[in-house]
Design an enzyme around this catalytic site. Structure first.
Site, short mmCIF file in Angstrom:
data_model
loop_
_atom_site.label_atom_id
_atom_site.label_comp_id
_atom_site.label_asym_id
_atom_site.label_seq_id
_atom_site.Cartn_x
_atom_site.Cartn_y
_atom_site.Cartn_z
N CYS A 154 0.81 -1.23 0.00
CA CYS A 154 0.00 0.00 0.00
C CYS A 154 0.85 1.28 0.00
O CYS A 154 0.45 2.29 -0.60
CB CYS A 154 -0.96 -0.01 1.19
SG CYS A 154 -0.23 -0.66 2.70
N HIS A 247 -2.24 6.56 4.21
CA HIS A 247 -0.80 6.59 4.46
C HIS A 247 -0.23 7.92 3.93
O HIS A 247 -0.52 8.32 2.80
CB HIS A 247 -0.09 5.46 3.71
CG HIS A 247 -0.36 4.08 4.27
ND1 HIS A 247 -1.07 3.84 5.42
CD2 HIS A 247 0.04 2.86 3.82
CE1 HIS A 247 -1.12 2.53 5.64
NE2 HIS A 247 -0.46 1.92 4.69
N1 LIG Z 1 -4.64 -3.62 5.24
C1 LIG Z 1 -4.01 -3.03 4.23
O1 LIG Z 1 -4.00 -1.77 4.11
C2 LIG Z 1 -3.31 -3.83 3.18
C3 LIG Z 1 -2.80 -3.14 2.08
C4 LIG Z 1 -2.17 -3.86 1.06
C5 LIG Z 1 -2.06 -5.22 1.16
N2 LIG Z 1 -2.54 -5.90 2.24
C6 LIG Z 1 -2.40 -7.36 2.26
O2 LIG Z 1 -3.71 -7.92 2.07
C7 LIG Z 1 -3.80 -9.17 2.77
C8 LIG Z 1 -4.98 -9.11 3.74
O3 LIG Z 1 -4.74 -8.11 4.72
P1 LIG Z 1 -5.82 -7.67 5.81
O4 LIG Z 1 -5.29 -6.40 6.36
O5 LIG Z 1 -7.19 -7.70 5.24
O6 LIG Z 1 -5.70 -8.89 6.88
P2 LIG Z 1 -6.76 -9.36 7.99
O7 LIG Z 1 -7.67 -8.24 8.39
O8 LIG Z 1 -5.98 -10.04 9.03
O9 LIG Z 1 -7.69 -10.46 7.22
C9 LIG Z 1 -7.18 -11.73 6.86
C10 LIG Z 1 -8.27 -12.54 6.14
O10 LIG Z 1 -7.72 -13.81 5.72
C11 LIG Z 1 -8.49 -14.88 6.29
N3 LIG Z 1 -7.57 -15.99 6.62
C12 LIG Z 1 -6.66 -16.05 7.62
N4 LIG Z 1 -6.01 -17.24 7.58
C13 LIG Z 1 -6.54 -17.93 6.54
C14 LIG Z 1 -6.29 -19.22 5.99
N5 LIG Z 1 -5.38 -20.05 6.51
N6 LIG Z 1 -7.02 -19.61 4.92
C15 LIG Z 1 -7.98 -18.80 4.38
N7 LIG Z 1 -8.25 -17.56 4.86
C16 LIG Z 1 -7.53 -17.13 5.93
C17 LIG Z 1 -9.17 -14.28 7.50
O11 LIG Z 1 -10.33 -15.05 7.78
P3 LIG Z 1 -10.95 -15.23 9.29
O12 LIG Z 1 -11.73 -13.98 9.57
O13 LIG Z 1 -11.80 -16.43 9.15
O14 LIG Z 1 -9.77 -15.40 10.22
C18 LIG Z 1 -9.49 -12.88 6.98
O15 LIG Z 1 -10.62 -12.95 6.13
C19 LIG Z 1 -2.45 -9.38 3.45
O16 LIG Z 1 -1.64 -10.20 2.63
C20 LIG Z 1 -1.90 -7.98 3.56
O17 LIG Z 1 -0.49 -7.96 3.64
C21 LIG Z 1 -3.17 -5.23 3.24
#
Ligand SMILES: NC(=O)c1ccc[n+]([C@@H]2O[C@H](COP(=O)([O-])OP(=O)(O)OC[C@H]3O[C@@H](n4cnc5c(N)ncnc54)[C@H](OP(=O)(O)O)[C@@H]3O)[C@@H](O)[C@H]2O)c1
Length: 355
Positions: A154, A247
């Site tokens: 991001c 950000h």
């Molecule tokens: N947040 C940002 O600004 C941002 C920006 C760019 C990229 N990213 C990337 O985007 C991705 C998601 O980030 P996030 O911030 O949304 O994370 P998050 O809030 O922790 O959400 C993670 C998601 O993945 C699911 N999950 C966890 N373990 C899993 C597994 N073993 N199999 C299938 N699903 C699983 C979770 O489901 P449950 O609810 O069932 O646990 C939840 O839906 C990451 O790779 C992160 O680095 C994030």
């Protein structure tokens, strides 16, 4: 369901980025959500029951009764063509490969495949031609219909949106960036309130390495079957600050060719990329908003510019060590994550890769 729309799925649909996908896809003119997945904790539950909804406006009603499935090819309806991945990076690597091998197009937010030589790291405004790696990837891995395309970190996304016009017009010799990154960038529940309130945390694991290498792939050039990295270096210092979304980045650039401040400003404001030329549904226009006010951009006031898809730049001025310095601001879960992946998918559709 409107049968003319391409059916898509969201992997990791209950998380911070997964919810953004759900929100942004709710009324999409080309895509329609037909599958949601999450971890074992949530599988088998209705989306409304498994998901603690975090965004304004409530959960899209059409998704509330969808039942979360495992993140496996056999569990996802076969009429789904495209999967948006918001999986944790640790899980994404192998799972995204299995799904691409099974024939799904995967647009991923996760870091796992961003630097793979045959995987496009894509910002349509910046390097739309890098999708030419898709047939290379499919041939190399023996995949017929499926493939993986990634969007950057991001912080990288908004940095590179601002750097692209300068790289094109004057060449970049060196980039220094200090980020002030929002809490939502750490997912949900993310950083504890006890850690972040009244505080700045001067470390985000793995972030500086990503911000130092990804811009060089994005601004690199397609050379045969690979990307030749751009030849400038980036120095990054990444900090977590007590802002919910958006950000902010303090950037200094050294240019290869001399340029006056008015020329630099004109390069930023006049920039139009492939999404604007094609009129893609999520494309901001203009892509870059240059602020003249001394105290802008600010996260609270400016993060939703261009529906969260624009990059805001301000405080453009000479730098005594480099050539110019300025502030960049952008929404991290919209353009920096889900919105960026959706724009990637819109470009793929326009280029014929989702047939
Ligand atoms: N947040 C940002 O600004 C941002 C920006 C760019 C990229 N990213 C990337 O985007 C991705 C998601 O980030 P996030 O911030 O949304 O994370 P998050 O809030 O922790 O959400 C993670 C998601 O993945 C699911 N999950 C966890 N373990 C899993 C597994 N073993 N199999 C299938 N699903 C699983 C979770 O489901 P449950 O609810 O069932 O646990 C939840 O839906 C990451 O790779 C992160 O680095 C994030």
């Amino acid at each position: 369901m409107n049968s003319n729309k391409i059916k898509v799925g969201i992997l990791g649909a209950t998380g911070a980025v997964g919810q953004r996908f759900a929100q942004l896809l709710a009324d999409h003119p080309w895509f329609e959500v037909g599958a949601l997945t999450a971890s074992d904790r949530s599988v088998g539950k209705r989306y409304a029951d498994a998901c603690k909804w975090l965004l304004r406006g409530g959960m899209p009603p059409a998704l509330a009764d969808l039942v979360l499935t495992p993140t496996e090819a056999g569990a996802i309806s076969s009429d789904v063509r495209l999967l948006f991945s918001a999986l944790p990076s640790g899980n994404a690597g192998a799972v995204e490969e299995e799904l691409a091998a099974a024939g799904f197009a995967v647009c991923s937010n996760a870091a796992a495949h961003r630097m793979d030589p045959d995987v496009p790291l894509l910002i349509p405004d910046v390097n739309a031609d890098h999708t030419a790696l898709i047939p290379v990837q499919q041939a190399r891995r023996g995949w017929k219909r499926g493939f993986i395309v990634t969007n950057p970190n991001c912080t990288t996304t908004h940095l590179v949106c601002a750097l692209k016009p300068l790289h094109d017009a004057f060449g970049l010799a060196a980039v220094n960036v200090v980020s002030m990154q929002a809490i939502s960038g750490a997912g949900y529940p993310g950083v504890s309130a006890m850690d972040i309130l009244d505080n700045v945390i001067p470390y985000i694991g793995g972030e500086e390495e990503k911000v130092e290498i990804e811009p060089r792939k994005l601004l690199g050039s397609l050379a045969g079957d690979a990307i030749a990295l751009a030849d400038f270096l980036v120095s990054a210092q990444c900090n977590r600050v007590a802002v919910r979304n958006g950000h902010t980045e303090a950037v200094s650039v050294k240019l290869k060719r001399p340029a006056g401040q008015a020329e630099v400003a004109a390069a930023l404001t006049s920039y139009r990329g492939e999404p604007q030329r094609l009129g893609l549904p999520s494309a901001p226009n203009p892509a870059i908003i240059l602020h003249a006010e001394a105290d802008r951009p600010q996260p609270r006031l400016d993060r939703l510019a261009g529906n969260g898809m624009a990059t805001c730049v301000g405080r453009l001025r000479p730098d005594p060590l480099f050539d110019y310095k300025f502030i960049v601001l952008g929404h991290n879960t919209i353009r920096g994550a889900a919105g960026g992946a959706i724009l990637n998918a819109e470009l793929l559709y326009a280029q014929g890769y989702l047939a």
